[in-house]
Design a protein around this motif. Structure first.
Motif, PDB file in Angstrom:
ATOM      1  N   SER A  91     -13.554  -1.364   7.193  1.00 52.68           N
ATOM      2  CA  SER A  91     -12.414  -2.141   6.711  1.00 52.68           C
ATOM      3  C   SER A  91     -12.238  -3.378   7.576  1.00 52.68           C
ATOM      4  CB  SER A  91     -11.137  -1.310   6.744  1.00 52.68           C
ATOM      5  OG  SER A  91     -11.210  -0.288   5.789  1.00 52.68           O
ATOM      6  N   ASN A 147     -11.940  -9.397   4.641  1.00 48.60           N
ATOM      7  CA  ASN A 147     -11.018  -8.260   4.800  1.00 48.60           C
ATOM      8  C   ASN A 147     -11.178  -7.224   3.698  1.00 48.60           C
ATOM      9  OD1 ASN A 147      -9.850  -9.345   7.129  1.00 48.60           O
ATOM     10  ND2 ASN A 147      -8.487 -10.609   5.908  1.00 48.60           N
ATOM     11  N   ARG A 199     -11.705  -3.499   2.016  1.00 48.18           N
ATOM     12  CA  ARG A 199     -11.049  -2.218   2.298  1.00 48.18           C
ATOM     13  C   ARG A 199     -12.020  -1.100   1.952  1.00 48.18           C
ATOM     14  NH1 ARG A 199      -6.852   0.743  -1.002  1.00 48.18           N
ATOM     15  NH2 ARG A 199      -6.185   2.373   0.413  1.00 48.18           N
ATOM     16  N   ASP A 233     -12.683   2.900   1.517  1.00 49.36           N
ATOM     17  CA  ASP A 233     -12.058   4.204   1.304  1.00 49.36           C
ATOM     18  C   ASP A 233     -12.970   5.244   1.941  1.00 49.36           C
ATOM     19  OD1 ASP A 233     -10.635   6.377   0.474  1.00 49.36           O
ATOM     20  OD2 ASP A 233     -11.134   6.174  -1.649  1.00 49.36           O
ATOM     21  N   VAL A 290     -16.346  -0.415  -2.314  1.00 50.40           N
ATOM     22  CA  VAL A 290     -15.325  -1.009  -1.455  1.00 50.40           C
ATOM     23  C   VAL A 290     -14.367  -1.799  -2.333  1.00 50.40           C
ATOM     24  CG1 VAL A 290     -16.765  -1.166   0.613  1.00 50.40           C
ATOM     25  CG2 VAL A 290     -16.707  -3.067  -0.974  1.00 50.40           C
TER      26      VAL A 290
END
Length: 69
Positions: free
Chosen positions: A12, A39, A41, A43, A50
């Motif tokens: 992340s 940026n 993210r 999981d 992503v």
């Protein structure tokens, strides 16, 4: 941890670039090769996807089409 097209682990907050033109399902939008997303993210339960922000919307991309910068 998900890995990019070159096998590098993605975390992340990383910055990635798209390596291939991708059509976005449900819209007439196409992500062009070389587009940069900052940026991301990750999981922890998804091994090959992503989340990235594209303006106001959030897209879920497969990591096989991304390269870590």
């Amino acid at each position: 941890m998900p890995k990019d097209s070159n096998g590098k682990e993605l975390q992340s907050g990383d910055t990635v670039t798209v390596i291939k033109d991708l059509k976005v399902g449900g819209t007439s939008t196409t992500l062009k090769r070389g587009q940069v997303f900052k940026n991301i993210r990750v999981d922890e339960y998804a091994e090959s996807t992503v989340e990235v922000k594209d303006g106001r919307s959030t897209l879920v991309l497969k990591t096989e089409f991304l390269k870590k910068m």
